[in-house]
Design a protein around this motif. Structure first.
Motif: not given
Length: 591
Positions: A59, A61, A65, A52-55, A68-71
């Protein structure tokens, strides 16, 4: 003051670190993401938990966990599949290590010379690169892939195309072969049983055929870290770097700091030349900033983060090529549905390939269920044959290309994944100036202004488009020849996975950032050692081997130029990353 600071512990940074540490230099590696020191406790085989690219634990980030992931900003229909952490994107690669085609190097005079991206060649010859290929192949180690049913089906299709079997590591023409990959061959019980009790180290060694390459590699159970089957850098080069004092006479272990996001490269004028002197990095957990100075700085943060850090550091960009040339392999995905078992999701993810220079190549890819579903829906042509007025390209596949949905999807998966065979199309993509990384106008994050990826994927050169269409047709012909009753082409939207060349080296100052030694033309003592240094798309082959060979060469050039050392690749013998001395030392360190 350190001798060398390496920014990033992905596919290239640990190579430079290991090689220079073996020469006795004081090397610090700063990695923005986590270090998964105990994968058996920290990882799972659940695909969403990993990818999952967000969690997911894979990812882009920080270690925590819950944060937040880096945008990143990208406005086009594409997916940038990269991650942070020790091992970088090699943690979820499939271990494929083909060499770049000779035609992408300076001095190549084959009859197809002008069929490649002739404006963006390597600034030295293929012959000069060969010893570095060999060094990495011995170190990783690289060997002929373990194979199973899906490879037999793939080769059956290759035989119908009238191409020869390739028996050399250098690709000289259209041919097919087992993959050369960095996954340890199965030994003992591995590959012979599915009984978990029999698949523990040392009763089982190497690849256990679990089929979950993309979720990292943590098998065989009980194996030392440098005996895990897949030779991602967290299992190969990083353990070697951490134990350089044990296996290298006069070596010095690398210092590795994780959750350390580098936000600035420092420079000063020395003898009239702008010179790198160190970095500032931010602790992800506490937010505290730290300054480290060094004689040499090596950037290995990836094709997106390297330009971002360059711009955020206010470094010069005299020819406007920093961040430009953001190149991929313009992938596509072609699926064959069979009446008989193909063994599709079992074993090593990808163990067979077909090369067709100067167009690109094909490789079979077995995927677990969720990734298989993802691969069949990432289309640039909408739903296959519906709501699109037949927009998807037509050819020797069934109907127009596009994502398979509805009754066709039910038919496709009715026999399960074991009756599918998926072929990845990998093209030689031209370096295009307008594909680039800049700084976004969106709000900055805690590490500074974020990167913006501009990818004009519908404005490919005529040659790139030709390459993709040619190889997609070959994939369909291969699957038909293997006995597929139906063939579907998905027409993938850009999956930015084999991304390269955003800080490219080159023959000319006009269109490159780095010279032939991978040193920045604008800033002395600043080198780049990851995919972003590659000058082109390699003709189509997977980039990891070439990146690591180039990083080995770069380490040697650093040692010669700034530390008065002698070259070692042409005269020495590499230590294999599975050396038992490394295992013993890792155990002493609790790793």
């Amino acid at each position: 003051m350190r001798d060398v600071i390496v920014i990033g512990a992905g596919g290239g940074g640990p190579v430079v670190a290991k090689e220079l540490a073996a020469q006795g230099l004081d090397v610090l590696v700063l990695e923005a993401g986590p270090r998964h020191a105990d994968p058996r406790a920290q990882w799972t085989s659940f695909e969403n938990d990993a990818n999952n690219p967000l969690t997911g634990y894979f990812r882009l980030g920080p270690t925590d966990r819950s944060k937040p992931a880096w945008f990143r900003e990208w406005s086009q229909n594409s997916f940038v599949w990269q991650l942070s952490g020790v091992g970088g994107t090699t943690q979820h690669f499939y271990g494929n290590y083909p060499r770049a085609y000779p035609g992408v190097f300076s001095g190549y005079e084959g009859p197809d010379r002008n069929e490649y991206d002739i404006e963006h060649r390597f600034p030295f010859s293929y012959a000069e690169m060969v010893p570095y290929f060999e060094w990495v192949e011995a170190t990783a180690p690289v060997m002929t892939a373990a194979m199973g049913t899906k490879e037999a089906v793939f080769f059956r299709g290759c035989e119908t195309l009238g191409l020869p079997v390739q028996t050399t590591k250098t690709t000289t023409g259209p041919s097919y072969r087992p993959q050369e990959n960095a996954i340890l061959q199965p030994g003992g019980n591995a590959g012979r049983t599915t009984d978990r009790d029999l698949l523990a180290y040392p009763q089982a060694t190497g690849c256990t055929f679990c089929g979950y390459c993309f979720q990292g590699c943590m098998r065989p159970v009980g194996a030392p870290r440098n005996q895990f089957a897949k030779r991602s850098t967290d299992n190969s080069y990083v353990p070697m770097a951490l134990t350089a004092d044990v296996w290298a006479p006069g070596g010095r272990p690398v210092d590795l700091v994780t959750d350390a996001f580098v936000t600035r490269i420092h420079t000063e004028r020395r003898g009239g030349a702008l010179t790198a002197t160190g970095v500032t990095w931010r602790d992800n957990a506490s937010g505290a900033e730290h300054r480290e100075d060094a004689r040499v700085v090596v950037m290995a943060g990836g094709c997106t983060e390297n330009p971002r850090l360059w711009f955020n550091s206010g470094l010069p960009n005299p020819n406007d090529w920093v961040g430009r040339g953001y190149t991929d392999h313009f992938f596509d995905w072609v699926i064959g549905a069979f009446d008989d078992d193909t063994g599709n999701p079992k074993g090593v993810g990808s163990s067979a390939r077909l090369d067709f220079p100067p167009y690109g190549g094909l490789e079979n890819v077995g995927l677990p269920p969720a990734l298989n579903a993802f691969s069949t829906t990432l289309s640039d042509s909408g739903i296959r044959g519906q709501y699109t007025n037949g927009r998807g390209p037509t050819g020797p596949w069934d109907g127009p290309a596009g994502r398979v949905m509805g009754p066709e999807l039910k038919e496709l998966v009715a026999g399960g994944l074991d009756r599918l065979l998926s072929v990845l199309v990998i093209t030689d993509d031209d370096v295009e100036r307008d594909n680039r990384v800049t700084l976004s106008a969106l709000p900055a994050d805690e590490n500074g202004p974020i990167p913006k990826i501009s990818f004009r994927h519908r404005a490919r050169t005529a040659r790139t488009t030709r390459n993709r269409e040619f190889m997609a047709r070959k994939a369909a012909e291969l699957l038909r020849g293997a006995g597929a009753r139906k063939v579907y082409r998905i027409d993938w939207a850009p999956l930015i996975l084999h991304v390269q060349s955003s800080m490219r080296m080159g023959e000319s100052e006009r269109n490159s950032v780095l010279d032939a030694n991978a040193e920045s033309r604008a800033v002395r003592r600043l080198f780049i050692a990851d995919n972003s240094a590659l000058p082109n798309a390699l003709g189509g082959p997977n980039p990891t081997l070439t990146t690591q060979a180039l990083a080995t060469r770069t380490a040697e050039k650093i040692f010669q130029r700034y530390f008065g050392g002698d070259p070692w690749v042409a005269t020495g013998a590499p230590v294999v990353s599975t050396d038992p001395r490394i295992s013993v030392r890792l155990g002493e360190l609790g790793l």
